[in-house]
Design an enzyme around this catalytic site. Sequence first.
Site, PDB file in Angstrom:
ATOM      1  N   ASN A 159       0.841   1.578   9.642  1.00  0.00           N
ATOM      2  CA  ASN A 159       0.559   0.771   8.454  1.00  0.00           C
ATOM      3  C   ASN A 159       1.035  -0.657   8.679  1.00  0.00           C
ATOM      4  O   ASN A 159       2.002  -0.894   9.383  1.00  0.00           O
ATOM      5  CB  ASN A 159       1.342   1.321   7.253  1.00  0.00           C
ATOM      6  CG  ASN A 159       0.687   2.560   6.654  1.00  0.00           C
ATOM      7  OD1 ASN A 159      -0.503   2.822   6.861  1.00  0.00           O
ATOM      8  ND2 ASN A 159       1.457   3.325   5.903  1.00  0.00           N
TER       9      ASN A 159
ATOM     10  N   LYS B 181      -7.020  -1.582   5.506  1.00  0.00           N
ATOM     11  CA  LYS B 181      -6.041  -0.511   5.256  1.00  0.00           C
ATOM     12  C   LYS B 181      -4.803  -1.070   4.557  1.00  0.00           C
ATOM     13  O   LYS B 181      -4.208  -0.394   3.700  1.00  0.00           O
ATOM     14  CB  LYS B 181      -5.676   0.158   6.592  1.00  0.00           C
ATOM     15  CG  LYS B 181      -4.541   1.180   6.513  1.00  0.00           C
ATOM     16  CD  LYS B 181      -4.972   2.501   5.927  1.00  0.00           C
ATOM     17  CE  LYS B 181      -3.841   3.443   5.561  1.00  0.00           C
ATOM     18  NZ  LYS B 181      -3.001   3.916   6.625  1.00  0.00           N
TER      19      LYS B 181
ATOM     20  N   ASN C 170      -0.491  10.159  -5.081  1.00  0.00           N
ATOM     21  CA  ASN C 170      -1.518   9.104  -4.984  1.00  0.00           C
ATOM     22  C   ASN C 170      -2.579   9.222  -6.078  1.00  0.00           C
ATOM     23  O   ASN C 170      -3.033   8.232  -6.644  1.00  0.00           O
ATOM     24  CB  ASN C 170      -2.200   9.159  -3.613  1.00  0.00           C
ATOM     25  CG  ASN C 170      -1.233   8.843  -2.484  1.00  0.00           C
ATOM     26  OD1 ASN C 170      -0.088   8.472  -2.731  1.00  0.00           O
ATOM     27  ND2 ASN C 170      -1.687   8.995  -1.254  1.00  0.00           N
TER      28      ASN C 170
ATOM     29  N   SER D 149       3.477   7.425   1.880  1.00  0.00           N
ATOM     30  CA  SER D 149       4.594   7.333   2.833  1.00  0.00           C
ATOM     31  C   SER D 149       5.741   6.530   2.224  1.00  0.00           C
ATOM     32  O   SER D 149       6.911   6.833   2.460  1.00  0.00           O
ATOM     33  CB  SER D 149       4.124   6.704   4.145  1.00  0.00           C
ATOM     34  OG  SER D 149       3.507   5.462   3.903  1.00  0.00           O
TER      35      SER D 149
ATOM     36  N   GLU E 297       8.159   0.274   4.362  1.00  0.00           N
ATOM     37  CA  GLU E 297       7.327  -0.690   5.097  1.00  0.00           C
ATOM     38  C   GLU E 297       6.845  -1.828   4.191  1.00  0.00           C
ATOM     39  O   GLU E 297       5.846  -2.473   4.488  1.00  0.00           O
ATOM     40  CB  GLU E 297       6.135   0.039   5.721  1.00  0.00           C
ATOM     41  CG  GLU E 297       6.565   1.051   6.765  1.00  0.00           C
ATOM     42  CD  GLU E 297       5.391   1.699   7.477  1.00  0.00           C
ATOM     43  OE1 GLU E 297       5.304   1.593   8.705  1.00  0.00           O
ATOM     44  OE2 GLU E 297       4.556   2.329   6.794  1.00  0.00           O
TER      45      GLU E 297
END
Length: 302
Positions: free
Chosen positions: A103, A185, A203, A255, A267
């Site tokens: 990612n 993405k 999600n 994630s 992230e």
Amino acid sequence: MRVVVLGSGSLGSLLAGALATADVDVTLLGRDGDHVRRVREHGLRFTHPDGREEQIPLDVATEHAAAVDADLLVVCVKSYDTGDALADIAGYLGDADVLTLQNGLGNAEAIADHVPRERVVAGTTTHGAVLEAPGHVRYAGRGDTTIGRYFAANDARVEAVADCLTAAGIETSVTDDPEAAVWTKVLVNAGINAATALARVPNGALVESESGERVLRRAVEEGIAVARAEGIAVPRDAVERTREVAERTATNPSSMRQDVERGRRTEIEALNGALVRHGATHGVETPVNETLAELVRLAEEK
Ligand code: KPL
């Protein structure tokens, strides 16, 4: 083709397990810990999206020397570890191609600091994966995978990598514009990950609630404006595509949610944080991404 998957988190384990079932010569290279030890001793417990279970014998390693004879290194470490991980392993790589399916923005560039640029292949994958317990990965939702050489033209080796992944059930197409794929993405992750991590929802909740829909839409629309300012050809329907990924991975905890819930670093800087930074260089305002990034940083601190 000999493949080494670097990073034994959820995506790395999913890919290595899928490749092993297709009889590819694959090694999962990860940190010494419970997960790697259990896989070494018992194989990888692999739960398919339909609930079917398999115990997959899988070669695992904790030493970088495992990459010496690889044809392909698939980088699945977290985006904030890319530079250090490549610095550590680069000396062991022969002429292997290095594929990032991570990612975030900046991974291909970080890899190219350590291996010849023409060997860098970048891509994206929208498969959902969850590490349920040490030694156990759950394949939480099917997705698409797209790869392409990042700094050079595609060639037969890239096609062979795509064929190898496809044969393992990870259907993969080759693109001449992997940068646009990576940005697209990033928009998906910017729309899904921070919101689901903060609200602690799967999600799918984002498309089942009007509030969720609004956050997803605004975060992605800001990202589209930033991408356009950078000259990146992201698709017009990026919001719709993000909604589709949320639907397809409806039961998956993103994630980032998994990271926040386990008290791990996220992230965020390579996702919403990166959109804010890129936006600022073009005078594009990104208030929703900025707020999401600040709240995730706050959650990380706590
Ligand atoms: O990439 C993902 C992630 O969680 O990081 C998606 C595709 C959103 C699946 O959860």
